[in-house]
Write an enzyme that holds these catalytic residues in place. Structure first.
Site, PDB file in Angstrom:
ATOM      1  N   SER A 146      -9.983   1.488   3.548  1.00  0.00           N
ATOM      2  CA  SER A 146     -10.119   1.007   2.173  1.00  0.00           C
ATOM      3  C   SER A 146      -9.929  -0.494   2.154  1.00  0.00           C
ATOM      4  O   SER A 146      -9.296  -1.071   3.059  1.00  0.00           O
ATOM      5  CB  SER A 146      -9.055   1.665   1.277  1.00  0.00           C
ATOM      6  OG  SER A 146      -8.960   1.026   0.018  1.00  0.00           O
ATOM      7  N   TYR A 200      -0.410   4.279  -0.283  1.00  0.00           N
ATOM      8  CA  TYR A 200      -1.839   4.429   0.016  1.00  0.00           C
ATOM      9  C   TYR A 200      -2.318   3.263   0.872  1.00  0.00           C
ATOM     10  O   TYR A 200      -2.990   3.452   1.897  1.00  0.00           O
ATOM     11  CB  TYR A 200      -2.614   4.492  -1.289  1.00  0.00           C
ATOM     12  CG  TYR A 200      -4.110   4.648  -1.135  1.00  0.00           C
ATOM     13  CD1 TYR A 200      -4.666   5.874  -0.783  1.00  0.00           C
ATOM     14  CD2 TYR A 200      -4.974   3.570  -1.362  1.00  0.00           C
ATOM     15  CE1 TYR A 200      -6.041   6.017  -0.648  1.00  0.00           C
ATOM     16  CE2 TYR A 200      -6.339   3.710  -1.238  1.00  0.00           C
ATOM     17  CZ  TYR A 200      -6.869   4.937  -0.877  1.00  0.00           C
ATOM     18  OH  TYR A 200      -8.232   5.084  -0.747  1.00  0.00           O
TER      19      TYR A 200
END
Length: 292
Positions: free
Chosen positions: A185, A198
């Protein structure tokens, strides 16, 4: 799809009040995500190959499954049992492309299930050439105390531990020319203050990708990762507030959230011979947000 990247997908504002419980379904999103159902055209780049995609029921995973099938691959998809309806829709698109689809429900936090995914893919489709580690869990926080031990461990189990277990099980079945593609990401570099855990897992994935690429290069197996920005997938209505959902992607240079279909070509490149000199790479698909 327009040639103008600013308008190639829906632009904000999006309907904000459409929150979902985990794990989330594409069919309940407005507008429904574009997975390339009517736009992706294959060129035979993956003819005769076998792929296993985690999180293949919806979002980026579904877009990759559709693209791979239209490029000639048979596809197994892993997903949670609660996502069965989305998984069956994805399987329908794979079969419409004339390829075999294998549905593999279960929880990849379980190491034994990870090994079983690989074993069943090999048994039912005759081998394994491409592993796409795409499934992800996301938790958000406003303070350091918001994330408990259960969330911390669970997120790492889905995003990092499962990836390791799947690679460990898959590699013995892979021949030279095989590919592993991990989904990291933009958060691996940006690390938003509301996504502490995350972002940490996505940073780990980026580092793991480089290490694996060095480890497996002597076997002729390439390992790369794709770094999405804000993408219109079911993870968004799970974790975003109505205000955040309404403006998703507005802060990117292109001014909108990406659609899953816009990720698929990167995964095809990294799986095919066209990407034969790419290993250890991180490919950003971020709407123009730089990853330094």
């Amino acid at each position: 799809m327009t040639a103008d990247p600013r308008n190639a997908g829906a632009r904000p504002p999006y309907p904000g009040h459409q929150q979902q419980p985990r794990p989330g379904l594409s069919s309940k999103m407005t507008p429904e995500p574009d997975h390339g159902e009517t736009s992706y055209v294959g060129k035979g780049l993956l003819t005769g190959r076998v792929a296993l995609i985690t999180g293949g029921d919806s979002g980026i995973g579904r877009a990759v499954a559709i693209a791979y099938a239209r490029e000639g691959a048979d596809v197994a998809i892993s997903y949670l049992a609660d996502e069965q309806s989305d998984a069956e829709e994805t399987a329908g698109w794979i079969r419409e492309a004339g390829r075999r689809a294998v549905l593999l429900p279960g929880d990849i936090r379980d190491a034994d299930h990870c090994r079983a995914l690989v074993d069943r893919t090999v048994a039912e489709l005759g081998g394994l050439d491409i592993l796409v580690n795409n499934a992800a869990a996301q938790v958000v926080n406003t303070s350091l105390d918001d994330v408990n031990a259960h969330d911390l461990e669970g997120t790492f189990r889905v995003n990092v531990f499962a990836m390791y277990h799947l690679c460990q099980a898959a590699v013995p079945h892979m021949r030279p020319g095989a590919a592993i593609i991990n989904t990291t990401s933009e958060q691996a570099k940006i690390a938003d203050k509301t996504m502490l855990i995350y972002a940490a897992t996505k940073g780990a994935i980026a580092s793991l990708t480089i290490g694996l690429s060095n480890l497996l290069a002597p076997q002729g197996i390439r390992v790369n990762c794709v770094a999405p920005g804000p993408i219109w997938t079911p993870i968004q209505p799970i974790v975003k507030s109505p205000d955040e959902l309404e403006t998703l992607g507005a802060q990117t240079p292109l001014g909108r959230a990406g659609q899953p279909a816009e990720l698929a070509p990167a995964y095809v490149l990294l799986a095919s011979r066209e990407g034969s000199y790419m290993s250890g790479a991180l490919v950003p698909v971020t709407g123009g947000v730089p990853m330094l």
